[in-house]
Design a protein around this motif. Structure first.
Motif, PDB file in Angstrom:
ATOM      1  N   VAL A 188     -25.643 -45.777   0.801  1.00 23.63           N
ATOM      2  CA  VAL A 188     -25.016 -47.072   0.565  1.00 23.63           C
ATOM      3  C   VAL A 188     -24.533 -47.063  -0.873  1.00 23.63           C
ATOM      4  CG1 VAL A 188     -25.344 -49.576   0.541  1.00 23.63           C
ATOM      5  CG2 VAL A 188     -26.617 -48.172   2.182  1.00 23.63           C
ATOM      6  N   HIS A 219     -22.222 -41.931   6.223  1.00 19.16           N
ATOM      7  CA  HIS A 219     -23.319 -41.374   7.019  1.00 19.16           C
ATOM      8  C   HIS A 219     -22.929 -40.026   7.591  1.00 19.16           C
ATOM      9  CE1 HIS A 219     -21.670 -42.287  11.081  1.00 19.16           C
ATOM     10  NE2 HIS A 219     -21.065 -43.270  10.442  1.00 19.16           N
ATOM     11  N   PHE A 252     -27.735 -41.147   5.241  1.00 21.89           N
ATOM     12  CA  PHE A 252     -26.694 -42.095   4.849  1.00 21.89           C
ATOM     13  C   PHE A 252     -26.817 -42.415   3.367  1.00 21.89           C
ATOM     14  CE2 PHE A 252     -30.312 -44.696   5.871  1.00 21.89           C
ATOM     15  CZ  PHE A 252     -30.301 -45.679   4.897  1.00 21.89           C
ATOM     16  N   VAL A 302     -20.822 -47.552   3.338  1.00 21.69           N
ATOM     17  CA  VAL A 302     -21.914 -46.670   3.750  1.00 21.69           C
ATOM     18  C   VAL A 302     -21.299 -45.371   4.259  1.00 21.69           C
ATOM     19  CG1 VAL A 302     -23.863 -46.345   5.326  1.00 21.69           C
ATOM     20  CG2 VAL A 302     -23.336 -48.633   4.454  1.00 21.69           C
TER      21      VAL A 302
END
Length: 134
Positions: free
Chosen positions: A106, A119, A104, A117
């Motif tokens: 951020v 992912h 992931f 985010v």
């Protein structure tokens, strides 16, 4: 989702060994990809948001009881990792995820001006988590 910016990367290498040539070609492609990624991420764009460092606690999967009198359980914290939240567009974030093996990322979305985010899904595609109050 995929990046709208397409780039063609070519590499050629000639040696007496076919496998050595393949390895050299792969190295050249990786070098070009890193160069292009750096160029994209350092492009001139307004910096309303300065990269911020946040703490991210990491918890163990097993739970333990808070006390013998209580029936509440809480995850056991192992350690805290720090991560830098950089300002990126969604396309830049997806490009970065496609280049590395992180699960992931951020980031501060420069288009919406909120934290997002991205992912990696089990099927290999990418998904974005966009916080909302609704």
């Amino acid at each position: 989702m995929h990046c709208n910016n397409h780039i063609v990367i070519e590499a050629h290498a000639t040696t007496d060994d076919m496998y050595a040539s393949i390895d050299l070609s792969i190295d050249k492609v990786l070098q070009q990809m890193r160069k292009h990624k750096t160029k994209l991420l350092k492009s001139h764009r307004p910096r309303k948001y300065v990269p911020t460092e946040i703490n991210m606690p990491v918890y163990r999967a097993d739970f333990h009881t808070v006390s013998e009198d209580e029936e509440h359980v809480k995850p056991r914290e192992i350690h805290t990792e720090k991560t830098v939240i950089r300002p990126l567009s969604l396309d830049e974030a997806i490009l970065e995820m496609s280049i590395n093996d992180k699960p992931f990322l951020v980031f501060f979305n420069t288009e919406t001006e909120i934290i997002n985010v991205v992912h990696r899904r089990p099927d290999g595609d990418f998904a974005v988590i966009i916080p909302t109050t609704k």
